[in-house]
Design a protein around this motif. Structure first.
Motif, PDB file in Angstrom:
ATOM      1  N   GLY A 205       0.846  -1.150  -0.011  1.00  0.00           N
ATOM      2  CA  GLY A 205      -0.196  -0.112  -0.023  1.00  0.00           C
ATOM      3  C   GLY A 205       0.869   1.346   0.125  1.00  0.00           C
ATOM      4  O   GLY A 205       1.786   1.383   0.829  1.00  0.00           O
TER       5      GLY A 205
ATOM      6  N   THR B 139      -4.060   1.340  -4.364  1.00  0.00           N
ATOM      7  CA  THR B 139      -5.320   1.189  -3.316  1.00  0.00           C
ATOM      8  C   THR B 139      -4.954  -0.327  -2.584  1.00  0.00           C
ATOM      9  O   THR B 139      -5.124  -1.370  -3.128  1.00  0.00           O
ATOM     10  CB  THR B 139      -6.627   0.967  -4.048  1.00  0.00           C
ATOM     11  N   ASN B 140      -4.557   0.009  -1.412  1.00  0.00           N
ATOM     12  CA  ASN B 140      -4.319  -1.331  -0.460  1.00  0.00           C
ATOM     13  C   ASN B 140      -3.115  -2.026  -1.144  1.00  0.00           C
ATOM     14  O   ASN B 140      -3.446  -3.662  -0.928  1.00  0.00           O
ATOM     15  CB  ASN B 140      -5.658  -2.103  -0.239  1.00  0.00           C
TER      16      ASN B 140
END
Length: 561
Positions: A487, A492-493
């Motif tokens: 991340g 995104t993550n």
């Protein structure tokens, strides 16, 4: 063949292997890309590692674009065309010197051409490839005036073919804050790379969710009092009946975001307990033109698909759940076949991607125009290639098979989970096994998995026994590095973008024999494995060993623990 230049340095620093260096060097030349750009775009190497190695090789400092203000770029200095062509971006100007961000210090041709067009002395500044690509994309968007000053300009967007006649029923849809909010949500979804938007009313709350890289996330929670106004605004934009709140409706929005760019949305409304839920699917015509290499097929899978596309007749079936990329796979094939000497017709519900040179029909059951009727009409129009959006019943399947048996290439989709289940589904529909065995050339089962962010992914260790239980073989694990998501600011993550995971099965004589003997899915899968066709699971694990995705993501999309 000897390895030279940067490729040799990357091998010495153990960023890539010798085989990867040779193959990447050859492919980069074929695709007319810089080696660094190729390595990062294919997920073969980490952009930061490459940049550090390159900086050390050339003795130049590395500039971090995260610490740079993109608003300070003077876009009048260098045209978007030059930026795209030479993969270089102007950073700042000092007197008559222009500092240009590049990921490849050997890009002297690009620097010289920018110098020629600007009349300024150019100096290359080394930056990381992934960050450079992101800045170039932003440079292109700003050049298009697509998303400038979002907060100030969202009211000024044009909805193409919006209803012109408005009466008192439309007053709710004309509320300026509602118009601004809806436009802001649509533009935000485009910028974030979302595939769907969900507008969802509940008894005491309202939420807007985006599906980004296959995962839904809440983006906004407007007041519940706006439920009817938001639904009315979206229905007006979609040319739907604003007074009909009891039945589902389907529509389309064409949003013109600039003089050069329009985005299409497919709209579906559904009456719920506390108001209408509205889902918008973003339709991206450029996805069909990415090219087959960008979809994630393994080389042998791509070769099988291309071989079957070159045949004059037969059937290609693509299967998978909703949102797994079936339409993009089919349209990528149609785009390859779309030449002046071929007559191509498609029947879809609805047409998602518009392609010049292909005759596309929206099926309309209300007037009796279903897939079966469209297929019968196509056969009277001298077709070469026919694409049916989905085979749903025996009538459609029978007509499609007859077309494939009489000198036409037929492409279609089914909603099944695997190649073997596609065959058993057609048998259950009532299609004779002989027709399936002699007509179907290729079956592609697919899923979309999230792609690990090349900037922040990190190597991880798993017990060998655990990996083997997951399906990895000794050969797959040899010299393989498995990565996990972390991340960072650019993803995104730990994930950024998606990649296709495929089971591609060519119908061979042995498989045809099992089909005609009413073999079940288990027998078919055993034969697929004997003939070397990777299952969805195994294809996903191959992507893990290539550093493209994670073990957790493969577990998620292939429904296995």
């Amino acid at each position: 063949m000897s390895i030279g230049g940067l490729a040799r340095r990357f091998v010495q620093d153990q960023i890539i292997s010798e085989n990867e260096a040779l193959e990447a060097s050859n492919q980069a030349k074929i695709e007319k890309q810089a080696l660094i750009t190729y390595l990062v775009s294919k997920g073969i190497a980490n952009a930061k590692d490459l940049a550090i190695s390159t900086a050390d090789e050339f003795g130049t400092p590395l500039f971090d674009l995260d610490a740079f203000d993109p608003e300070s770029i003077d876009r009048e200095i260098v045209s978007n065309e030059l930026v795209q062509q030479h993969h270089a971006i102007p950073l700042f100007k000092r007197g008559s010197r222009l500092f240009v961000g590049i990921s490849d210090p050997t890009n002297l041709v690009g620097l010289d051409e920018i110098k020629f067009h600007t009349g300024l002395s150019t100096e290359g500044v080394l930056v990381e490839e992934d960050k450079l690509t992101a800045y170039i994309q932003g440079y292109e968007d700003d050049d298009d005036d697509s998303f400038d000053d979002l907060d100030e300009d969202v009211e000024g967007l044009d909805v193409v073919e919006e209803q012109a006649d408005k009466d008192d029923d439309h007053n709710a849809a004309d509320d300026a804050p509602v118009v601004k909010f809806v436009n802001q949500m649509l533009l935000s979804a485009i910028k974030k790379g979302a595939s769907d938007l969900h507008f969802e009313p509940y008894e005491k709350s309202y939420r807007v969710r985006f599906r980004v890289d296959g995962v839904l996330r809440t983006m906004s929670k407007p007041p519940v009092a706006l439920t009817k106004k938001l639904a009315a605004r979206l229905k007006v934009m979609s040319n739907l009946d604003i007074a009909e709140r009891r039945a589902p409706q389907d529509g389309r929005i064409k949003l013109k975001v600039s003089a050069k760019k329009s985005i299409d949305f497919r709209v579906s409304t559904l009456p719920g307990l506390f108001g209408e839920k509205i889902v918008l699917r973003i339709l991206d015509p450029s996805s069909a033109k990415m090219g087959i290499d960008a979809l994630g097929y393994e080389p042998e899978q791509k070769d099988m698909y291309m071989d079957c596309l070159s045949k004059p007749q037969g059937m290609i079936l693509v299967t998978g759940p909703t949102g797994s990329g079936k339409t993009v796979s089919l349209y990528t094939g149609l785009n390859i076949l779309n030449t002046e000497d071929r007559n191509i017709s498609t029947a879809e519900d609805p047409v998602e991607i518009n392609l010049e040179g292909i005759n596309q029909v929206n099926v309309n059951p209300k007037v009796g125009l279903d897939f079966g009727m469209a297929l019968r009409a196509f056969l009277r129009q001298d077709p070469d290639i026919i694409m049916v959006g989905e085979i749903r019943d025996l009538e459609t399947a029978s007509i499609a098979i007859k077309a494939a048996q009489t000198g036409h290439m037929v492409m279609s989709t089914l909603h099944t989970n695997s190649a073997a289940e596609t065959i058993t589904r057609m048998v259950n529909m009532g299609v004779p096994t002989f027709n399936i065995a002699t007509t179907v050339n290729l079956i592609i089962a697919q899923r979309l998995g999230r792609r690990l962010c090349s900037s922040c992914k990190k190597p991880t260790e798993y017990p060998k026994e655990s990996l083997q239980q997951l399906g990895f073989t000794e050969a797959m694990l040899e010299n393989a590095t498995i990565f996990e998501p972390v991340g960072c600011s650019s993803c995104t993550n730990g994930y950024k973008g998606r990649v296709g995971i495929y089971e591609v099965v060519k119908i061979t004589p042995s498989i045809s024999k099992i089909i005609m003997e009413d073999g079940n899915a288990i027998e078919l899968n055993e034969q697929f494995e004997k003939e070397g066709f990777n299952s969805l699971r195994k294809s996903g694990l191959v992507k893990v060993t290539q550093g493209i995705t994670s073990v957790e993501e493969v577990n998620r999309v292939t429904n296995e623990d």
